[in-house]
Design an enzyme around this catalytic site. Sequence first.
Site, PDB file in Angstrom:
ATOM      1  N   GLY A  61      25.614   3.130 -19.706  1.00 23.87           N
ATOM      2  CA  GLY A  61      26.455   2.152 -19.012  1.00 23.87           C
ATOM      3  C   GLY A  61      25.669   1.024 -18.380  1.00 23.87           C
ATOM      4  O   GLY A  61      25.935  -0.148 -18.629  1.00 23.87           O
ATOM      5  N   GLU A  99      14.195   4.363 -17.944  1.00 27.51           N
ATOM      6  CA  GLU A  99      14.645   5.695 -17.567  1.00 27.51           C
ATOM      7  C   GLU A  99      15.111   6.423 -18.823  1.00 27.51           C
ATOM      8  O   GLU A  99      15.827   5.836 -19.618  1.00 27.51           O
ATOM      9  CB  GLU A  99      15.800   5.649 -16.558  1.00 27.51           C
ATOM     10  CG  GLU A  99      16.113   7.043 -16.029  1.00 27.51           C
ATOM     11  CD  GLU A  99      17.250   7.051 -14.989  1.00 27.51           C
ATOM     12  OE1 GLU A  99      17.856   6.002 -14.738  1.00 27.51           O
ATOM     13  OE2 GLU A  99      17.508   8.128 -14.460  1.00 27.51           O
ATOM     14  N   MET A 122      21.736   0.250 -15.775  1.00 22.72           N
ATOM     15  CA  MET A 122      20.481   0.812 -15.265  1.00 22.72           C
ATOM     16  C   MET A 122      20.049   0.093 -14.001  1.00 22.72           C
ATOM     17  O   MET A 122      20.035  -1.138 -13.951  1.00 22.72           O
ATOM     18  CB  MET A 122      19.411   0.709 -16.370  1.00 22.72           C
ATOM     19  CG  MET A 122      18.054   1.249 -15.968  1.00 22.72           C
ATOM     20  SD  MET A 122      18.156   3.027 -15.578  1.00 22.72           S
ATOM     21  CE  MET A 122      16.865   3.134 -14.341  1.00 22.72           C
ATOM     22  N   GLU A 123      19.652   0.893 -13.013  1.00 25.42           N
ATOM     23  CA  GLU A 123      19.410   0.400 -11.655  1.00 25.42           C
ATOM     24  C   GLU A 123      17.997  -0.128 -11.406  1.00 25.42           C
ATOM     25  O   GLU A 123      17.524  -0.086 -10.256  1.00 25.42           O
ATOM     26  CB  GLU A 123      19.699   1.534 -10.675  1.00 25.42           C
ATOM     27  CG  GLU A 123      18.686   2.715 -10.700  1.00 25.42           C
ATOM     28  CD  GLU A 123      19.097   3.900 -11.559  1.00 25.42           C
ATOM     29  OE1 GLU A 123      19.923   3.711 -12.484  1.00 25.42           O
ATOM     30  OE2 GLU A 123      18.602   5.015 -11.310  1.00 25.42           O
ATOM     31  N   ASN A 124      17.285  -0.649 -12.397  1.00 21.60           N
ATOM     32  CA  ASN A 124      15.925  -1.176 -12.190  1.00 21.60           C
ATOM     33  C   ASN A 124      15.852  -1.992 -10.899  1.00 21.60           C
ATOM     34  O   ASN A 124      16.733  -2.792 -10.621  1.00 21.60           O
ATOM     35  CB  ASN A 124      15.538  -2.086 -13.357  1.00 21.60           C
ATOM     36  CG  ASN A 124      15.910  -1.503 -14.684  1.00 21.60           C
ATOM     37  OD1 ASN A 124      15.460  -0.428 -15.050  1.00 21.60           O
ATOM     38  ND2 ASN A 124      16.797  -2.179 -15.414  1.00 21.60           N
ATOM     39  N   HIS A 134      22.352   2.693  -6.077  1.00 25.72           N
ATOM     40  CA  HIS A 134      21.070   3.323  -6.417  1.00 25.72           C
ATOM     41  C   HIS A 134      19.902   2.663  -5.683  1.00 25.72           C
ATOM     42  O   HIS A 134      18.837   3.261  -5.550  1.00 25.72           O
ATOM     43  CB  HIS A 134      20.794   3.198  -7.918  1.00 25.72           C
ATOM     44  CG  HIS A 134      21.281   4.353  -8.749  1.00 25.72           C
ATOM     45  ND1 HIS A 134      21.092   5.658  -8.391  1.00 25.72           N
ATOM     46  CD2 HIS A 134      21.919   4.381  -9.952  1.00 25.72           C
ATOM     47  CE1 HIS A 134      21.606   6.457  -9.342  1.00 25.72           C
ATOM     48  NE2 HIS A 134      22.120   5.698 -10.297  1.00 25.72           N
ATOM     49  N   HIS A 162      27.878   1.361  -8.484  1.00 26.03           N
ATOM     50  CA  HIS A 162      26.977   2.492  -8.749  1.00 26.03           C
ATOM     51  C   HIS A 162      25.517   2.026  -8.825  1.00 26.03           C
ATOM     52  O   HIS A 162      24.645   2.573  -8.147  1.00 26.03           O
ATOM     53  CB  HIS A 162      27.401   3.170 -10.050  1.00 26.03           C
ATOM     54  CG  HIS A 162      26.559   4.342 -10.436  1.00 26.03           C
ATOM     55  ND1 HIS A 162      26.929   5.633 -10.166  1.00 26.03           N
ATOM     56  CD2 HIS A 162      25.365   4.420 -11.073  1.00 26.03           C
ATOM     57  CE1 HIS A 162      25.998   6.465 -10.612  1.00 26.03           C
ATOM     58  NE2 HIS A 162      25.045   5.749 -11.186  1.00 26.03           N
ATOM     59  N   GLU A 163      25.256   1.038  -9.638  1.00 26.27           N
ATOM     60  CA  GLU A 163      23.865   0.593  -9.813  1.00 26.27           C
ATOM     61  C   GLU A 163      23.332  -0.012  -8.524  1.00 26.27           C
ATOM     62  O   GLU A 163      22.176   0.205  -8.156  1.00 26.27           O
ATOM     63  CB  GLU A 163      23.728  -0.383 -10.977  1.00 26.27           C
ATOM     64  CG  GLU A 163      24.254   0.118 -12.319  1.00 26.27           C
ATOM     65  CD  GLU A 163      23.801   1.515 -12.726  1.00 26.27           C
ATOM     66  OE1 GLU A 163      22.683   1.909 -12.333  1.00 26.27           O
ATOM     67  OE2 GLU A 163      24.574   2.219 -13.419  1.00 26.27           O
TER      68      GLU A 163
HETATM   69 ZN    ZN Z   1      23.255   6.395 -11.863  1.00 24.75          ZN
END
Ligand code: ZN
Length: 893
Positions: free
Chosen positions: A273, A129, A275-277, A313, A309-310
């Site tokens: 911070g 991203e 990443m939501e892969n 997502h 948060h992740e």
């Molecule tokens: Zn985010």
Amino acid sequence: MMNSLHEGAPTLIRREDYAAPAFLIDSVALTFDLDPAKTRVLNQMRVRRNPDVPAQALRLDGEDLNLARVLVNGAGTSFKLDGQQLVLENLPEGTEPFDLEIFTTCAPASNTQLMGLYVSQGTFFTQCEAEGFRRITYFLDRPDVMASYTVTLRADKATYPVLLSNGNLVEEGALEDGPNGPRHYAKWVDPHKKPCYLFALVAGQLVRREQKIIARNGQEHTLQIYVRAGDLDKTEHAMNSLMASIAWDEARFGLPLDLERFMIVATSDFNMGAMENKGLNIFNTKFVLANPATATDVDYANVESVVGHEYFHNWTGNRVTCRDWFQLSLKEGLTVFRDQEFSMDMVASASARAVKRIEDVRLLRTAQFAEDAGPMAHPIRPDQYQEINNFYTLTVYEKGAEVVRMMQTLVGRDGFARGMRLYFERHDGQAVTCDDFAQAIADANPDSHLALLLPQFKHWYSQAGTPRLHSQGEYDADAQTYTLTLSQSCPPSPGQPVKAPFVIPVAVGLLDAQGQDIPGTARTVVLSDTSASVVFEHVPSAPVPSILRGFSAPVVLQHAYTDAELLTLLAHDSDAFNRWEAGQRLALRLALAAIQADGDVPTEPLDSAYMDAMRAVLQAPQLDAAFKELVLTLPSETYIAEQLDMVDPQRIHAVREAMRLQLATALQTDWAHTFESHHDNGAYRPDPVSSGRRALVGLALHMLCLAARHSGDPVWPGKAYQRVKDAGNMTDRFQSLSALVSSGHELATAALERFHARFQREELVLDKWFALQAGAPDHGGHILPMVQQLLTHPDFHIKNPNRARSLIFSYCNANPGAFHRADGAGYTFWRDHVLAINAFNPQVAARLARALDRWRQLAEPYRSAACAAIEHVAAQPDLSNDVREVVTRALAD
Ligand code: ZN
């Protein structure tokens, strides 16, 4: 890196130019032969023409790739390169799918941008991203192209024993020996279609913590957290946070985990911070690793919220993704809102919820309001950008979350949950827009203010700038009515000189003279016109209005409160947010008076009413420690600066320091009592009650050391030093060190050395050590030379983003009193480091570049010196697109 420089005039990407993709990629099989110097990537796609779009050439994005082969349906084909794009013109006609095979190589070891495939401490990681996938292979690198992925990883077994990618592991085994010995492979299949920005792979020597859980529906899931050997004892809190996140999303929104296996991997080298892969979240170590010896209470809270948060997502971002990057707030604003709600729901008491809300609003008002008033101001859904990486902003994230929160306020909590269900019913598996989201929430609540005012509400998506909410009250004793007149305005933003009125939910309540809520007066007024009045009936005496309770909208409230009214609100408001806010307003008022007064900075800017109120708060038995700490913390220099048209950073610094010293000396006995009555040596637990006590104790110790610096009394600095040596946890230890450093006490030097020696092998603790020194209050300009000295410290590594942030950003972005020097040397330092970092990591450099966004607001001599530094950067021929955009906008008028 040079390949990512765009020659000639940089192109503006516009939201209105969106066009659906001309081709669709149904599936992709990737085979990696992982080698740090030269990784080989075989990309086998099943492609077809989009029947809805006129026939045209296929243009695939690529960046810093070496192209070896292109085959269509197994045969060679003609192609050309246009800039960074691979263009295929002679493709099969019709809408039948065809096979497209592309073979490329890339060089992960020399990828210093940390976008695409890179190596960190011998381990391979990816960050795709927003547009990093094109640095791995040629592709339609845009979020509305969703494909099924099969990934085969091949590597030396001894060096890369762990091979991970998205989805499920379907096969693994040995390969023929290579020149370095045994090789092996692993094959992963992701059961969900996804845009390429959610692709990830990890390969290296990692250990893991594993946890099996059974979901509500009886399905078993395996949760894993991968870290370096030696960090396993710092993964328990992240695992607990992950389990809590999964349970919360099911309970609050009915959203289950849709994967058998969910993995988190930590890396020390990361631009952001986390990443939501899909199924393989990659985290900056800072937001995963925590144990009591190395992490503070703030770190524990951050780990919980970033893990949440992740994870969140997975539905808001992954199952439903963005049509294009202008819609970024669709996933980020919503997911920040969700992580904020998660953190609030994780604490038991109403006051702990209020503490979280105050912290979130404090960030919004100091940093996002400043962004919204500066040259980079943009709506939460921007209309154009030069470099998308520059739009992962506080506006898109934090203001975006406030916009979602206002929707929840307008439709109610249950109505919002209903809206979320409709959103997923309509859009699961799609790439959609912010309009689609707002429409779903409104359609699920047809009689709500949101539904009735939807087109106007959406001005929050299209207009930048922070609205001003003006409020005026009038009491009619004869009629026993109170009339509150609300009106709104919004200052101009770049490209938006005039704004249409916003829909502003204003939560209000009236207090009587004793500070008690007047029954029946609490309500949410929805201001949608330029101005409107509300009449409260049966008001027996002149009330004190509590306006914008809970910070119900991201606006600046302007109400001519008297000091007496603010003192009443501070002492009594049933809304904890406004109670805190009243104290901030009083302090701000006194600060501004001292800043704007002629002559020398007054030694005692705070008046006795304020001091008495603060003493009362400190002594109040019924108030939580965490809340007291927030009330007793003065508004930051940055926040104070935002209230002024012309800023003299040194004057602000001097006034705030005088206020701190006054609080420290005048309340000395109370601080001492607070310290003695709140510190404890029990086992560390990161819960809100004990972390609140530690926060208050920390503030008390700061104050006591500050007072001691001026009185010469050695007792409290001595205690602080002792705690640096033998505190039972990092929170207490670091606060003690910080108290010595920020009070400028002579024991600070020895304490810093001792601390460094003890933690020299803990990267994240060293980051704190650098940040503390670079962020300390300046005394006569001593910080800059010290920062320059620290640049040569053997533990300083500029290429590591966390370390660069801890030293360089802490100085330039978080220490205005030290950065804004009359001799301009701070700006020269900034200039040199923006350029140095630009050469290897444009994304990080552009963030540093933002430190001078507000230069036009500065008084002389700061303003001219800052302008010259920005112009110097802008004059460089080899600037990245990222930095170019920031400095160009800073200089535009
Ligand atoms: Zn985010």
